[in-house]
Scaffold this motif. Structure first.
Motif: not given
Length: 157
Positions: A90-91, A38-42, A96-99
């Motif tokens: 990990l950055d 699973d993943a963190y809620p964030a 998360v944002t697709g940067a």
């Protein structure tokens, strides 16, 4: 044309199914191993099972211990207890944002302590052989991540 089957190649197969960011994974074979991720809620998960990133770091510790055991046997070295601490930095901006950039860990640091009778150059050779022969270590090293691998010896109990 005849194909050559290499008997030294062992296939490792995992089947997975899931919804959202949660998965149930089954290892192919007769042992019946199953696990969840699973993943963190964030990241959209419920944090009900370890993140795939923790599994990757856990695979690194486990594979190092298995490889160390094989290397020690080849070198005639006795091993006792192991302890590991692994940190992956990990950055998350790419994930998360697709940067733009690389979504890999920036740095992975392995701190291992092993009880052994190997000392000096023999211990150094042992550690370098473990790093060279460990498939998961090589996944990280060859990915270009900053990889710090520090092993400390302890006297056998």
């Amino acid at each position: 044309m005849t194909s050559t089957i290499r008997t030294s190649v062992v296939p490792f197969v995992v089947e997975a199914s899931g919804t959202g960011v949660a998965q149930h994974l089954v290892v192919e074979g007769t042992a019946g191993h199953e696990f969840d991720a699973d993943a963190y809620p964030a990241f959209g998960g419920k944090d009900e099972a370890p993140s795939p990133l923790f599994y990757a770091l856990g695979a690194l510790t486990s594979c190092n211990q298995v490889t160390a055991t094989l290397v020690a046997k080849d070198l005639g070295i006795t091993l006792g207890k192991f302890s590991f601490r692994v940190q992956g930095d990990l950055d998350t901006t790419v994930l998360v944002t697709g940067a733009e950039g690389n979504s890999n860990f920036d740095t992975v640091t392995v701190e291992a302590t092993v009880e052994t009778d190997a000392t000096g150059d023999a211990f150094g050779h042992f550690v370098s052989e473990v790093e060279r022969r460990c498939p998961v270590t090589q996944l990280f090293v060859r990915s270009g991540v900053g990889f710090v691998n520090t092993w400390t010896r302890a006297d056998l109990a």
